[in-house]
Design a protein around this motif. Structure first.
Motif, short mmCIF file in Angstrom:
data_model
loop_
_atom_site.label_atom_id
_atom_site.label_comp_id
_atom_site.label_asym_id
_atom_site.label_seq_id
_atom_site.Cartn_x
_atom_site.Cartn_y
_atom_site.Cartn_z
N UNK A 47 5.81 13.97 -0.92
CA UNK A 47 5.72 13.43 -0.05
C UNK A 47 5.30 12.13 -0.08
N UNK A 48 4.37 11.46 -1.10
CA UNK A 48 4.21 10.96 -1.28
C UNK A 48 5.66 9.57 -2.07
N UNK A 99 1.06 -1.26 -0.22
CA UNK A 99 -0.04 0.12 -0.25
C UNK A 99 0.82 1.33 0.18
N UNK A 100 1.93 1.31 0.85
CA UNK A 100 2.90 2.33 0.69
C UNK A 100 3.62 2.77 -0.26
N UNK A 101 3.70 0.97 -0.96
CA UNK A 101 4.05 1.83 -2.08
C UNK A 101 3.61 2.47 -3.23
N UNK A 102 2.57 2.24 -3.51
CA UNK A 102 1.08 2.57 -4.56
C UNK A 102 1.31 4.15 -4.16
N UNK A 103 1.01 4.53 -3.11
CA UNK A 103 0.72 5.97 -3.09
C UNK A 103 1.80 7.01 -4.29
N UNK A 104 2.70 6.86 -4.42
CA UNK A 104 3.92 7.17 -5.16
C UNK A 104 2.75 7.32 -6.95
N UNK A 105 3.14 6.04 -7.33
CA UNK A 105 2.06 5.72 -8.86
C UNK A 105 0.95 6.57 -8.63
N UNK A 106 -0.43 6.34 -7.76
CA UNK A 106 -1.57 6.55 -7.47
C UNK A 106 -1.18 8.27 -7.45
N UNK A 107 -0.59 8.55 -6.68
CA UNK A 107 -0.39 10.32 -7.07
C UNK A 107 -0.21 11.39 -8.43
N UNK A 108 1.34 10.51 -8.63
CA UNK A 108 0.99 11.07 -9.87
C UNK A 108 0.26 11.63 -11.12
N UNK A 109 -0.85 10.22 -10.77
CA UNK A 109 -2.40 10.97 -11.97
C UNK A 109 -2.54 12.18 -11.09
N UNK A 110 -2.89 12.51 -9.76
CA UNK A 110 -2.94 14.52 -9.48
C UNK A 110 -2.70 15.02 -10.82
N UNK A 116 2.46 9.49 5.20
CA UNK A 116 1.04 8.79 4.39
C UNK A 116 0.01 9.90 4.03
N UNK A 117 -0.44 9.90 5.48
CA UNK A 117 -1.19 10.96 5.31
C UNK A 117 -1.49 12.39 5.61
N UNK A 118 -0.06 13.01 4.96
CA UNK A 118 -0.14 14.14 4.69
C UNK A 118 0.29 14.00 3.11
N UNK A 119 0.27 13.38 2.77
CA UNK A 119 0.46 13.12 0.81
C UNK A 119 -1.07 12.91 0.23
N UNK A 120 -2.06 13.84 1.45
CA UNK A 120 -2.84 13.80 0.82
C UNK A 120 -4.17 12.92 0.31
N UNK A 121 -5.12 12.90 -0.48
CA UNK A 121 -6.61 11.73 -0.34
C UNK A 121 -6.02 10.77 -0.55
N UNK A 122 -4.78 10.36 -1.41
CA UNK A 122 -4.28 9.07 -2.05
C UNK A 122 -3.72 8.70 -0.77
N UNK A 123 -3.24 9.31 -0.01
CA UNK A 123 -2.66 7.87 1.07
C UNK A 123 -3.49 7.78 2.48
N UNK A 124 -4.46 8.71 2.50
CA UNK A 124 -5.08 8.83 3.31
C UNK A 124 -5.52 7.23 3.85
N UNK A 140 1.60 23.87 -7.18
CA UNK A 140 2.34 23.55 -6.35
C UNK A 140 1.94 22.32 -4.95
N UNK A 141 0.65 22.68 -4.79
CA UNK A 141 0.18 21.42 -4.07
C UNK A 141 0.31 20.36 -4.44
N UNK A 142 -0.05 20.13 -5.75
CA UNK A 142 0.06 18.69 -6.12
C UNK A 142 2.06 18.73 -6.04
N UNK A 143 3.15 19.51 -6.94
CA UNK A 143 4.49 18.98 -5.85
C UNK A 143 4.25 18.20 -4.93
N UNK A 144 3.78 19.63 -3.53
CA UNK A 144 4.37 19.26 -2.38
C UNK A 144 3.77 16.88 -2.02
N UNK A 145 2.09 17.53 -2.68
CA UNK A 145 2.20 16.10 -2.14
C UNK A 145 2.76 15.05 -3.22
#
Length: 158
Positions: A70-71, A46-57, A119-127, A62-67
């Protein structure tokens, strides 16, 4: 009560005894090393999938870059957790040399809490990954507490 399909009436205590036996087997498995290993592997996936999933955003705001950053860290934590669980000898030696705290129960619980917070700070994907990691950290702390209770008391003679 009507008799079961076999024709013989079942005694009222049989069902309760069977449920108690099943509950005892489930509790033994849930507190085993195999269950802990399985929980860590699923959590690292699950943790490994947060970065590829957040790339969809996207990468535009700038907020997306921060997320995304973090992811990426969260995925790195997931990779480290997976490397620890796979137990490949050279990787295991490297982790013990550079990240010895991961081999202790307190250190791995603290590591999971840090990964959950990120993970919780990385946005909706990491919740979802963050909530699962918090549950995994709680599960590890619970198992540690159970192991401490099972240890026999050491008597020191003077």
């Amino acid at each position: 009560p009507s008799p079961p399909a076999g024709g013989r009436p079942r005694s009222p205590g049989t069902r309760g005894a069977a449920l108690n036996a099943m509950q005892a087997r489930l509790q033994r498995w849930a507190t085993s090393r195999q269950a802990r290993h399985l929980a860590n592997v699923a959590n690292s996936a699950l943790l490994l999938l947060t970065f590829p999933a957040s790339l969809r955003g996207g990468l535009l705001s700038g907020l997306a870059l921060h997320r995304l950053l973090t992811s990426a860290w969260v995925s790195g934590f997931g990779g480290m957790l997976l490397m620890r669980e796979l137990s490949i000898p050279p990787v295991r030696r490297w982790l013990n040399q550079h990240f010895h705290f991961l081999s202790t129960t307190s250190g791995s619980t603290a590591f999971l809490m840090c990964a959950a917070t990120m993970a919780l700070a990385s946005g909706p994907v990491g919740v979802v990954a963050g909530a699962a990691t918090l549950a995994n950290a709680w599960y590890g702390a619970y198992l540690r507490r159970l192991r401490r209770r099972r240890r026999p008391a050491v008597v020191v003679s003077t």
